[in-house]
Scaffold this motif. Structure first.
Motif, PDB file in Angstrom:
ATOM      1  N   GLU A  39     -17.374  14.850   0.778  1.00  0.00           N
ATOM      2  CA  GLU A  39     -17.000  15.354   2.103  1.00  0.00           C
ATOM      3  C   GLU A  39     -16.641  14.167   2.985  1.00  0.00           C
ATOM      4  O   GLU A  39     -17.500  13.364   3.336  1.00  0.00           O
ATOM      5  CB  GLU A  39     -18.144  16.133   2.759  1.00  0.00           C
ATOM      6  N   GLU A  40     -15.383  14.088   3.388  1.00  0.00           N
ATOM      7  CA  GLU A  40     -14.908  12.941   4.166  1.00  0.00           C
ATOM      8  C   GLU A  40     -15.625  12.777   5.500  1.00  0.00           C
ATOM      9  O   GLU A  40     -15.679  11.680   6.044  1.00  0.00           O
ATOM     10  CB  GLU A  40     -13.398  13.027   4.374  1.00  0.00           C
ATOM     11  N   SER A  41     -16.201  13.830   6.022  1.00  0.00           N
ATOM     12  CA  SER A  41     -16.917  13.736   7.295  1.00  0.00           C
ATOM     13  C   SER A  41     -18.156  12.844   7.177  1.00  0.00           C
ATOM     14  O   SER A  41     -18.676  12.375   8.193  1.00  0.00           O
ATOM     15  CB  SER A  41     -17.317  15.129   7.776  1.00  0.00           C
ATOM     16  N   LYS A  42     -18.614  12.572   5.969  1.00  0.00           N
ATOM     17  CA  LYS A  42     -19.789  11.717   5.752  1.00  0.00           C
ATOM     18  C   LYS A  42     -19.412  10.261   5.502  1.00  0.00           C
ATOM     19  O   LYS A  42     -20.283   9.433   5.315  1.00  0.00           O
ATOM     20  CB  LYS A  42     -20.605  12.253   4.576  1.00  0.00           C
ATOM     21  N   TRP A  43     -18.134   9.963   5.477  1.00  0.00           N
ATOM     22  CA  TRP A  43     -17.677   8.602   5.208  1.00  0.00           C
ATOM     23  C   TRP A  43     -17.675   7.760   6.477  1.00  0.00           C
ATOM     24  O   TRP A  43     -17.438   8.262   7.572  1.00  0.00           O
ATOM     25  CB  TRP A  43     -16.260   8.610   4.653  1.00  0.00           C
ATOM     26  N   ASN A  44     -17.881   6.476   6.323  1.00  0.00           N
ATOM     27  CA  ASN A  44     -17.687   5.515   7.401  1.00  0.00           C
ATOM     28  C   ASN A  44     -16.206   5.135   7.356  1.00  0.00           C
ATOM     29  O   ASN A  44     -15.802   4.225   6.636  1.00  0.00           O
ATOM     30  CB  ASN A  44     -18.579   4.292   7.191  1.00  0.00           C
ATOM     31  N   ASN A  45     -15.382   5.857   8.113  1.00  0.00           N
ATOM     32  CA  ASN A  45     -13.939   5.650   8.053  1.00  0.00           C
ATOM     33  C   ASN A  45     -13.491   4.316   8.629  1.00  0.00           C
ATOM     34  O   ASN A  45     -12.463   3.777   8.221  1.00  0.00           O
ATOM     35  CB  ASN A  45     -13.191   6.814   8.695  1.00  0.00           C
ATOM     36  N   GLY A  46     -14.233   3.762   9.565  1.00  0.00           N
ATOM     37  CA  GLY A  46     -13.909   2.428  10.077  1.00  0.00           C
ATOM     38  C   GLY A  46     -14.026   1.385   8.971  1.00  0.00           C
ATOM     39  O   GLY A  46     -13.153   0.524   8.816  1.00  0.00           O
ATOM     40  N   LEU A  47     -15.086   1.472   8.196  1.00  0.00           N
ATOM     41  CA  LEU A  47     -15.276   0.567   7.065  1.00  0.00           C
ATOM     42  C   LEU A  47     -14.190   0.789   6.017  1.00  0.00           C
ATOM     43  O   LEU A  47     -13.623  -0.159   5.475  1.00  0.00           O
ATOM     44  CB  LEU A  47     -16.662   0.759   6.454  1.00  0.00           C
ATOM     45  N   ARG A  48     -13.876   2.031   5.751  1.00  0.00           N
ATOM     46  CA  ARG A  48     -12.844   2.352   4.758  1.00  0.00           C
ATOM     47  C   ARG A  48     -11.491   1.759   5.159  1.00  0.00           C
ATOM     48  O   ARG A  48     -10.790   1.170   4.332  1.00  0.00           O
ATOM     49  CB  ARG A  48     -12.717   3.864   4.595  1.00  0.00           C
ATOM     50  N   GLN A  49     -11.116   1.884   6.425  1.00  0.00           N
ATOM     51  CA  GLN A  49      -9.850   1.320   6.883  1.00  0.00           C
ATOM     52  C   GLN A  49      -9.849  -0.210   6.800  1.00  0.00           C
ATOM     53  O   GLN A  49      -8.838  -0.823   6.464  1.00  0.00           O
ATOM     54  CB  GLN A  49      -9.535   1.788   8.306  1.00  0.00           C
ATOM     55  N   TRP A  50     -10.991  -0.825   7.098  1.00  0.00           N
ATOM     56  CA  TRP A  50     -11.145  -2.275   7.000  1.00  0.00           C
ATOM     57  C   TRP A  50     -10.905  -2.723   5.558  1.00  0.00           C
ATOM     58  O   TRP A  50     -10.146  -3.659   5.307  1.00  0.00           O
ATOM     59  CB  TRP A  50     -12.547  -2.656   7.478  1.00  0.00           C
ATOM     60  N   VAL A  51     -11.547  -2.053   4.609  1.00  0.00           N
ATOM     61  CA  VAL A  51     -11.401  -2.401   3.196  1.00  0.00           C
ATOM     62  C   VAL A  51      -9.962  -2.194   2.735  1.00  0.00           C
ATOM     63  O   VAL A  51      -9.395  -3.033   2.029  1.00  0.00           O
ATOM     64  CB  VAL A  51     -12.400  -1.606   2.326  1.00  0.00           C
ATOM     65  N   ARG A  52      -9.350  -1.092   3.140  1.00  0.00           N
ATOM     66  CA  ARG A  52      -7.947  -0.831   2.772  1.00  0.00           C
ATOM     67  C   ARG A  52      -7.039  -1.932   3.297  1.00  0.00           C
ATOM     68  O   ARG A  52      -6.133  -2.398   2.597  1.00  0.00           O
ATOM     69  CB  ARG A  52      -7.500   0.519   3.312  1.00  0.00           C
ATOM     70  N   LYS A  53      -7.260  -2.377   4.523  1.00  0.00           N
ATOM     71  CA  LYS A  53      -6.452  -3.444   5.110  1.00  0.00           C
ATOM     72  C   LYS A  53      -6.642  -4.746   4.333  1.00  0.00           C
ATOM     73  O   LYS A  53      -5.672  -5.448   4.035  1.00  0.00           O
ATOM     74  CB  LYS A  53      -6.826  -3.629   6.589  1.00  0.00           C
ATOM     75  N   LEU A  54      -7.886  -5.073   3.985  1.00  0.00           N
ATOM     76  CA  LEU A  54      -8.149  -6.289   3.218  1.00  0.00           C
ATOM     77  C   LEU A  54      -7.507  -6.242   1.832  1.00  0.00           C
ATOM     78  O   LEU A  54      -6.982  -7.252   1.347  1.00  0.00           O
ATOM     79  CB  LEU A  54      -9.656  -6.523   3.099  1.00  0.00           C
ATOM     80  N   ILE A  55      -7.541  -5.085   1.200  1.00  0.00           N
ATOM     81  CA  ILE A  55      -6.897  -4.931  -0.114  1.00  0.00           C
ATOM     82  C   ILE A  55      -5.393  -5.140   0.029  1.00  0.00           C
ATOM     83  O   ILE A  55      -4.766  -5.820  -0.792  1.00  0.00           O
ATOM     84  CB  ILE A  55      -7.233  -3.564  -0.739  1.00  0.00           C
ATOM     85  N   TRP A  56      -4.787  -4.574   1.068  1.00  0.00           N
ATOM     86  CA  TRP A  56      -3.359  -4.743   1.320  1.00  0.00           C
ATOM     87  C   TRP A  56      -3.028  -6.222   1.529  1.00  0.00           C
ATOM     88  O   TRP A  56      -2.061  -6.738   0.965  1.00  0.00           O
ATOM     89  CB  TRP A  56      -2.937  -3.909   2.528  1.00  0.00           C
ATOM     90  N   ILE A  57      -3.833  -6.915   2.317  1.00  0.00           N
ATOM     91  CA  ILE A  57      -3.600  -8.337   2.581  1.00  0.00           C
ATOM     92  C   ILE A  57      -3.707  -9.132   1.285  1.00  0.00           C
ATOM     93  O   ILE A  57      -2.865  -9.984   1.001  1.00  0.00           O
ATOM     94  CB  ILE A  57      -4.582  -8.865   3.651  1.00  0.00           C
ATOM     95  N   ARG A  58      -4.716  -8.856   0.480  1.00  0.00           N
ATOM     96  CA  ARG A  58      -4.871  -9.564  -0.795  1.00  0.00           C
ATOM     97  C   ARG A  58      -3.660  -9.343  -1.694  1.00  0.00           C
ATOM     98  O   ARG A  58      -3.192 -10.253  -2.370  1.00  0.00           O
ATOM     99  CB  ARG A  58      -6.155  -9.114  -1.495  1.00  0.00           C
ATOM    100  N   ARG A  59      -3.153  -8.133  -1.704  1.00  0.00           N
ATOM    101  CA  ARG A  59      -1.990  -7.828  -2.534  1.00  0.00           C
ATOM    102  C   ARG A  59      -0.740  -8.554  -2.017  1.00  0.00           C
ATOM    103  O   ARG A  59       0.075  -9.032  -2.788  1.00  0.00           O
ATOM    104  CB  ARG A  59      -1.756  -6.322  -2.578  1.00  0.00           C
ATOM    105  N   GLU A  60      -0.582  -8.640  -0.702  1.00  0.00           N
ATOM    106  CA  GLU A  60       0.596  -9.272  -0.103  1.00  0.00           C
ATOM    107  C   GLU A  60       0.568 -10.797  -0.178  1.00  0.00           C
ATOM    108  O   GLU A  60       1.610 -11.426  -0.303  1.00  0.00           O
ATOM    109  CB  GLU A  60       0.727  -8.858   1.365  1.00  0.00           C
ATOM    110  N   MET A  61      -0.594 -11.388  -0.050  1.00  0.00           N
ATOM    111  CA  MET A  61      -0.720 -12.845   0.024  1.00  0.00           C
ATOM    112  C   MET A  61      -1.110 -13.407  -1.341  1.00  0.00           C
ATOM    113  O   MET A  61      -2.275 -13.364  -1.740  1.00  0.00           O
ATOM    114  CB  MET A  61      -1.757 -13.235   1.081  1.00  0.00           C
ATOM    115  N   VAL A  62      -0.131 -13.960  -2.033  1.00  0.00           N
ATOM    116  CA  VAL A  62      -0.345 -14.492  -3.379  1.00  0.00           C
ATOM    117  C   VAL A  62      -1.461 -15.539  -3.400  1.00  0.00           C
ATOM    118  O   VAL A  62      -2.245 -15.610  -4.345  1.00  0.00           O
ATOM    119  CB  VAL A  62       0.975 -15.066  -3.941  1.00  0.00           C
ATOM    120  N   ALA A  63      -1.544 -16.332  -2.345  1.00  0.00           N
ATOM    121  CA  ALA A  63      -2.570 -17.382  -2.287  1.00  0.00           C
ATOM    122  C   ALA A  63      -3.983 -16.812  -2.391  1.00  0.00           C
ATOM    123  O   ALA A  63      -4.889 -17.490  -2.885  1.00  0.00           O
ATOM    124  CB  ALA A  63      -2.428 -18.188  -1.006  1.00  0.00           C
TER     125      ALA A  63
END
Length: 156
Positions: A39-63
């Motif tokens: 149930e998505e209402s039980k998720w910490n969506n702020g944390l989820r968005q943070w992790v998604r952003k970090l994953i995107w950055i890791r994928r974009e930045m080869v270094a």
């Protein structure tokens, strides 16, 4: 959030245990790890968005996937700073590991960022001016950020 920031910017293949990205907790045995709450209402969506952003950055930045790593002395025992760089990218990761806000002066000499006029946060829209090869970075308590040259990163 700081643990995820370190995990996704540090060398090696990151491994996120199920539910960490939404704040699933555990406890002592027999509650070592709860089942995934669908149930998505039980998720910490702020944390989820943070992790998604970090994953995107890791994928974009080869270094962040293949680059060298060098710790930077940030003149503050409550701060952690390091550079990840390769022949194309240079990424600065900074963290405040304390209960108080801090201002860090980061010497970018030899980082690949020192000759830039400015660097941009890859997590926010913050832009920092580089003066004499140094960046002054303000961080709230228990927070961190990732910076690179503006032209090295196209995502938001």
């Amino acid at each position: 959030k700081l643990a995820m920031l370190l995990l996704l910017t540090y060398p090696g293949a990151p491994s996120i245990y199920y539910g960490d990205e939404i704040g699933v907790s555990g406890g002592s045995d027999p509650d070592c790890r709860r089942t995934f709450p669908w149930e998505e209402s039980k998720w910490n969506n702020g944390l989820r968005q943070w992790v998604r952003k970090l994953i995107w950055i890791r994928r974009e930045m080869v270094a962040l996937r293949h680059g060298e790593m060098r710790f930077i002395d940030c003149c503050n025992h409550h701060g952690l700073a390091f550079i990840r760089n390769d022949q194309h990218d240079a990424v600065l990761v900074v963290m405040n590991l304390s209960e108080s806000a801090v201002k860090l002066e980061i010497d970018l000499e030899g980082s690949g960022l020192q000759n830039s006029n400015s660097i941009k946060s890859l997590l926010t829209s913050e832009k920092l001016i580089i003066q004499d090869g140094k960046a002054a970075i303000s961080l709230e308590q228990w927070s961190g950020n990732v910076y690179s040259k503006e032209e090295n990163y196209s995502g938001d």
